[in-house]
Design an enzyme around this catalytic site. Structure first.
Site, PDB file in Angstrom:
ATOM      1  N   GLY A 178       8.842   2.053   7.847  1.00  0.00           N
ATOM      2  CA  GLY A 178       8.490   0.935   7.105  1.00  0.00           C
ATOM      3  C   GLY A 178       7.789   0.877   5.825  1.00  0.00           C
ATOM      4  O   GLY A 178       7.366   1.713   5.261  1.00  0.00           O
ATOM      5  N   LEU A 235       0.745  -1.202  -0.123  1.00  0.00           N
ATOM      6  CA  LEU A 235       0.045  -0.013   0.023  1.00  0.00           C
ATOM      7  C   LEU A 235       0.817   1.424   0.036  1.00  0.00           C
ATOM      8  O   LEU A 235       0.645   2.461  -0.416  1.00  0.00           O
ATOM      9  CB  LEU A 235      -0.826  -0.141   1.289  1.00  0.00           C
ATOM     10  N   GLY A 236       2.050   1.269   0.444  1.00  0.00           N
ATOM     11  CA  GLY A 236       3.080   2.512   0.686  1.00  0.00           C
ATOM     12  C   GLY A 236       4.227   2.061   1.497  1.00  0.00           C
ATOM     13  O   GLY A 236       4.144   0.883   2.133  1.00  0.00           O
ATOM     14  N   ASP A 238       5.631  13.314  12.272  1.00  0.00           N
ATOM     15  CA  ASP A 238       5.897  13.170  11.026  1.00  0.00           C
ATOM     16  C   ASP A 238       4.393  13.504  10.300  1.00  0.00           C
ATOM     17  O   ASP A 238       3.965  12.608   9.507  1.00  0.00           O
ATOM     18  CB  ASP A 238       6.218  11.783  10.407  1.00  0.00           C
TER      19      ASP A 238
END
Length: 815
Positions: A544, A538-539, A653
């Protein structure tokens, strides 16, 4: 007043005492209707010694069970810190009052009955409470530790058969540094919460990322460095930041050395005196010297000579005054929240409003200031011009004006670190509603102390152990619990048989799924099967890679495989368990985790519409209504993390890629808590390892300043400005062969120029995403721009809090 050590205990070196060996009571177990009762403790009389053998223990109930250093200077054992509350610590044997220098479980006291410290067979030293829960333990399991020993230095060590030290208390200081104990990178002193309390407080001594040894107040609302003097640069303060070795120590003669060139001596410098360096509950650091004849301590050095220069003493709106000792007071128009706890500060007696109809006045306080949180700094300037700056700014709560050759003006957005002293050349002018009554002559109402009153600590109840029949009471308790358990098993079995034959109604099955799907630990095999061997990515990001998966109960999940930075199974389990309890509609829910060997995986709910960047910077872009919904939802999520969570969480983030959208385009913030996982055991009160994404990172990351929740505020500001503009403002551009410049800088410069020279409706049309074709709310767009610009202020003290952001956005939600 200076803190004073508590209770009295003198131990003759010839005293003989019984020590409990590690023969624990037999565990209670349930085999259908049978109960095995606890056995009796066994006792063995033994002489007090300086070591504890592997497999033995000390009991809290044995008043004579101690470890004593060979020269009898230090004693180690259980120390009473409250009603039925005990800590396992080390103290000076011959001081008049028991002076504790180290405590293992300062924030989790154990019961006065049934608790013990044991050196287990696997090498770990473990402190257990009456219910056998672990209150504290060393990281030496599965090692060849054979004994625990208290050295003449006051250092408790664990040794192997060769005499090598595998663990030492000197590596985990509390609020005290002893001679020959070094303070290095990764270590800190943390003050007590209040006078007589051993619980962790808000003042820290540690090496910052700039290699300078600092005293910092790290409270519930702010972090503020106050030593060395923040008004001086590093070199003027007599320090250097070029030596990155980061070590400091106090030697046996009373001389202190630090790698940043800090040096000082005790006033009674010389051999033969017992000393300790302590960070006291009032935020000041002092060297104490022991009088061998009287057993009393005297102060032989102090870090901050003017106590009111310590930040955070009197909380928000509070003022530190000398009477003649440092005490706390509330300014006119304010009242103390809790006289027993000045950390909470003072609250206004009025409702603050930005309404133009509210009349305001300024109340003058001579020789008074509040350090930091400057909305504006101007010089030279007249008094009237300074007053007008504060008058016209809704967020201004006061202004400071001083004349030292020329006029200096400081407008204040918040009132922290207040102090009043006759040698301060300026004065503060409080902004109050016109109807607030203040006396003609203003005197501070002084409290009795600068710090909080002593609070009683109590663990459990002693009533369960008061009589000789205490074991019988445990029998009744276990028996009752067993009976209840058997009844539950019978009900469960009958219900299972019934539903197996009749089938589960949809509502019942949904309820069962809700109960069974709470936060839990997954095996690696489960997640490997759920993700089809991690095939559908998915990304991916700095922490990670994320894969889509489907669990056995048919729930779609997102599984994140973490990198090697996340280590330590016990610590990982503790942190993810905490994060798993965080629940908010605008936060991605964590369903569980996996920790096997070096594998670390997190299991999240699957969010259907991917991330914000896919719907903002692509051809299929969000309309204005959805953008504003995302802005409010994201703000609410961050406000929850910063202000409402039981565990304070900084995201670190915030960016479009970490804001996911569900089927209704309701935002869900992802990856919160990963900074917490990576920073477990951090040496300072704030994060020091750089995290985040270029373009969204606040300036303090680069300036090596302590990291607070304001880094998330900055990142959020960038994101909402990107939602307004519709492009990446985090990118860097080069124009006409000029120097590289951030797109954000260009945008901010353009907005400020246009807003000063043009009508609002005109410049808004130019800065809002042209793809919207003018279909947007002008009031909402103007609010987002103003909020965004405030969030990305270079001075973090000028940035809004996320609570304030939510309030501002909600006010125009229906426009």
């Amino acid at each position: 007043m200076f803190p004073k050590p508590s209770s009295l205990l003198l131990i003759p070196s010839t005293m003989k005492n019984p020590i409990h060996l590690a023969t624990p009571p037999l565990a209670c177990s349930i085999i259908v209707y049978f109960l095995i009762l606890p056995s009796l403790f066994t006792h063995t009389n033994s002489k007090i010694q300086n070591h504890l053998e592997r497999g033995s223990s000390l009991s809290v109930e044995d008043d004579s069970a101690f470890l004593i250093s060979p020269d009898t200077s230090f004693t180690c054992g259980f120390h009473e810190i409250g009603k039925n509350a005990y800590g396992f610590g080390i103290w000076f044997t011959h001081s008049k009052n028991r002076t504790v220098v180290w405590m293992a479980n300062r924030d989790r006291p154990v019961n006065g009955k049934g608790s013990k410290i044991s050196l287990l067979g696997d090498g770990a030293m473990v402190l257990t409470d009456v219910d056998r829960s672990i209150a504290w333990e060393t990281n030496t399991s599965n090692t060849d530790v054979v004994s625990a020993e208290l050295l003449n230095s006051g250092n408790l060590v664990l040794k192997n058969p060769q005499g090598k030290i595998l663990w030492q208390s000197f590596d985990l200081p509390t609020d005290t540094l002893l001679p020959s104990q070094t303070l290095t990178k990764g270590k800190k002193l943390l003050s007590g919460l209040r006078n007589g309390s051993f619980a962790s407080g808000y003042f820290n001594l540690y090496f910052g990322s700039d290699n300078v040894l600092r005293l910092i107040y790290d409270g519930p609302e702010i972090s503020s460095s106050y030593w060395p003097n923040p008004d001086l640069d590093v070199y003027t303060a007599g320090r250097t930041n070029y030596n990155s070795s980061r070590f400091a120590f106090l030697d046996d003669m009373g001389r202190f050395y630090s790698s940043d060139r800090l040096q000082f001596n005790a006033s009674d410098m010389g051999f033969g005196v017992k000393r300790r360096l302590k960070l006291d509950y009032d935020g000041n650091m002092r060297i104490y010297s022991l009088n061998n004849l009287t057993g009393e301590w005297s102060i032989s050095w102090v870090a901050v000579t003017q106590q009111c220069n310590v930040h955070g003493l009197c909380g928000r709106n509070g003022v530190c005054v000398y009477a003649p000792e440092a005490t706390c007071s509330c300014p006119p128009g304010y009242e103390v929240i809790d006289p027993r706890d000045w950390n909470q500060g003072c609250k206004p007696k009025f409702n603050r409003s930005c309404s133009d109809s509210q009349e305001v006045k300024f109340v003058e306080l001579l020789n008074t200031d509040f350090y930091g949180f400057d909305l504006n700094f101007t010089r030279p300037i007249s008094f009237n011009a300074c007053r007008d700056i504060c008058l016209m700014d809704c967020h201004c709560e006061a202004f400071n004006y001083r004349i030292t050759g020329e006029g200096f003006c400081f407008a204040k957005s918040a009132l922290f670190n207040g102090f009043h002293t006759t040698n301060f050349p300026g004065r503060i002018y409080l902004k109050l509603p016109g109807n607030v009554k203040v006396p003609e002559q203003i005197f501070f109402n002084r409290s009795n102390s600068i710090c909080s009153a002593e609070a009683e600590v109590e663990v459990g109840s002693t009533s369960l152990y008061d009589t000789k029949e205490k074991r019988a009471r445990w029998v009744y308790l276990y028996s009752f619990a067993t009976a209840i358990g058997v009844v539950e098993i019978l009900f469960f079995a009958i219900g299972w048989l019934f539903f197996r034959s009749h089938g589960l109604p949809d509502t019942v099955e949904a309820g069962y799924r809700m109960i069974s799907s709470q936060f839990r630990r997954f095996s690696y095999g489960e997640l490997k099967k759920a993700t089809k061997k991690f095939t559908e990515e998915l990304g991916r990001g700095g922490s990670g890679v994320v894969y889509k998966g489907v669990l056995a109960d048919e729930r779609a999940v997102a599984v994140k495989r973490l990198g090697d930075a996340f280590q330590g199974e016990g610590e990982f389990w503790a942190e993810v368990s905490t994060i798993g309890k965080i629940n908010h509609m605008n936060l991605v829910r964590m369903w569980g985790f996996c920790s096997e060997g070096r594998r670390r995986l997190l299991v999240y709910e699957y969010v259907e519409n991917s991330s914000l960047d896919k719907h903002l910077f692509a051809e299929n872009f969000l309309q204005w209504k959805e953008r504003f919904k995302v802005a409010i939802g994201t703000a609410k999520a961050l406000a929850y993390l910063h202000h409402e969570c039981l565990e304070w969480v900084i995201h670190c983030d915030v960016k479009p890629e970490n804001i996911l959208l569900d089927t209704d385009f309701e935002p869900k913030v992802a990856d919160f808590g990963l900074a917490k996982l990576a920073q477990r055991g951090s040496p300072g009160p704030a994060l020091t390892r750089v995290r985040g994404t270029k373009g969204y990172m606040a300036p303090e990351w680069a300036l090596n300043l302590p990291i607070t929740a304001k880094v998330d505020v900055y990142s959020y500001g960038v994101v909402i400005l990107e939602m307004v503009r519709g492009i990446r403002l985090s990118n860097w551009v080069v124009e006409d062969d000029k120097e590289e410049e951030a797109e954000l800088t260009r945008f901010v410069r353009a907005v400020k120029t246009k807003s000063q020279n043009e009508e609002e409706s005109s410049w808004l049309e130019e800065v809002v995403d042209p793809r919207l074709g003018g279909q947007f709310s002008k009031s909402q767009a103007a609010t987002l721009v103003r909020v965004g610009l405030s969030c990305i202020e270079e001075d973090r003290n000028k940035r809004l809090t996320m609570d304030s952001v939510v309030q501002l956005l909600v006010e125009c939600e229906d426009d």
